[in-house]
Design a protein around this motif. Structure first.
Motif, short mmCIF file in Angstrom:
data_model
loop_
_atom_site.label_atom_id
_atom_site.label_comp_id
_atom_site.label_asym_id
_atom_site.label_seq_id
_atom_site.Cartn_x
_atom_site.Cartn_y
_atom_site.Cartn_z
N ASP A 137 30.89 -99.38 1.68
CA ASP A 137 29.44 -99.22 1.58
C ASP A 137 28.83 -98.79 2.92
O ASP A 137 27.74 -99.23 3.29
CB ASP A 137 28.77 -100.54 1.13
N LYS A 164 27.84 -95.22 -2.26
CA LYS A 164 27.52 -94.33 -3.38
C LYS A 164 26.05 -93.94 -3.43
O LYS A 164 25.70 -92.90 -3.97
CB LYS A 164 27.99 -94.91 -4.72
N GLU A 207 32.40 -92.68 -2.28
CA GLU A 207 32.39 -93.36 -3.59
C GLU A 207 31.17 -92.87 -4.37
O GLU A 207 30.23 -92.34 -3.79
CB GLU A 207 32.39 -94.89 -3.44
#
Ligand code: C2E
Ligand code: MG
Ligand code: MG
Ligand code: MG
Length: 291
Positions: free
Chosen positions: A180, A203, A236
């Motif tokens: 993240d 993401k 991601e």
């Protein structure tokens, strides 16, 4: 203390399970039973090398096949597991299952890195490196078959102890990844200090990067930052062929997302790899140019 507030999953937990202490106690009992009753499921999501289209790894993502509530997602019990310390049991379960998966795939001639998520409590656990070594030994898997994902907030809770645990795990031969990336607070300081191998771009920056110029700039800069520091960069939340083509053109090393596959039961990964065909990125790239 912001890091404490961030990892306090009460809000997430509230959404599905009642917050009263009686209910918490029963949830803890349920979680304990879940392991004994074999209700946890190892799901995995493939990670693909964008330049070659080769499957290079898979991230282990836990699901809880709850007898009444159905498939419960990690956001609904990981924060609670963290608060109660149950996460240590859960992490060991995930490491064990991942080692078994790695061994099974190797026997089919498939060599992948399995990524496992670690939480704050895991980094405070002085026994974790020893447990990890014991699991690897028992399943005859090398530490290099693992990538351990940590978030910036997990490190911030107690940076000194976290660093100590991470250095031990890294010295054994496991890769370390900052998960993240971009959503935490002091990313850059940790990148410098910790033995990191991989950056995973969150993401939230990737999902709409083909429409949002700001997101695209953040992704591009993060790829450059990672590469300048000698790290592998993974995106991601790769949900479309257009984003695949963009990331590939930006030189991002790997992608993970619904465009290639949603998380699938670990037992299906071998077959999925057999069926996987990378998209024709040249065609995709020219479609992006036309738009
Ligand atoms: P994460 O480690 O950042 O994992 C990526 C999450 O993004 C996963 O959610 C995955 O299903 C989702 N995702 C992947 N590709 C896409 C995409 O293209 N679009 C969208 N919208 N989402 C995508 P999931 O499986 O619900 O897991 C949520 C979080 O729960 C994970 O975030 C991780 O922090 C935590 N988690 C999951 N399994 C474990 C575990 O075994 N241990 C620990 N400590 N945490 C876990
Ligand atoms: Mg992760
Ligand atoms: Mg992530
Ligand atoms: Mg995430």
């Amino acid at each position: 203390y912001t890091a404490k507030q961030r990892r306090d999953g009460a809000v997430v937990y509230d959404a599905v399970f009642d917050q009263s202490s009686a209910k918490s106690l029963s949830l803890l009992t349920e979680l304990r039973n879940a392991v004994e009753r074999d209700e946890l499921r190892l799901f995995v999501q493939p990670k693909i090398t964008l330049a070659s289209g080769v499957v290079s790894g898979a991230e282990a993502l836990v699901r809880w096949a709850h007898p009444e509530r159905g498939n419960v997602f990690p956001d609904q019990f990981i924060p609670f597991a963290e608060q109660t310390g149950f996460i240590r049991v859960l992490t060991r379960w995930v490491l064990e299952q991942s080692a078994m998966l790695s061994r099974q795939l190797a026997q089919r001639g498939v060599h992948l890195k399995i990524s496992v998520n670690l939480s704050t409590r895991d980094l405070m656990d002085q026994d974790l490196p020893g447990k990890f070594a014991e699991i690897l030994h028992r399943h005859q898997v090398s530490p290099g078959a693992f990538c351990l994902e940590i978030t910036e907030s997990a490190i911030m809770d107690d940076p000194v102890r976290a660093q100590h645990t991470l250095e031990r795990l890294h010295a054994m031969g496991a890769d370390l990844s900052i998960d993240d990336f971009g959503t935490g607070y002091s990313s850059l300081a940790y990148l410098k200090r910790l033995p990191v191998d991989e950056l995973k771009i969150d993401k939230s920056f990737v999902l709409n990067m083909e429409q949002d110029v700001g997101d695209a700039k953040i992704v591009r800069s993060t790829i450059d930052l990672g590469h300048n520091m000698g790290l592998r960069v993974v995106a991601e939340g790769l949900e479309s062929e257009a984003v695949w083509a963009l990331l590939k053109r930006m030189g991002c090393d790997q992608g993970q997302g619904y465009f290639m596959s949603r998380p699938i039961p670990a037992t299906e990964l071998g077959d999925w790899i057999g069926r996987w065909r990378a998209p024709d990125s040249a065609a995709a790239a020219s479609r992006v140019e036309e738009n």
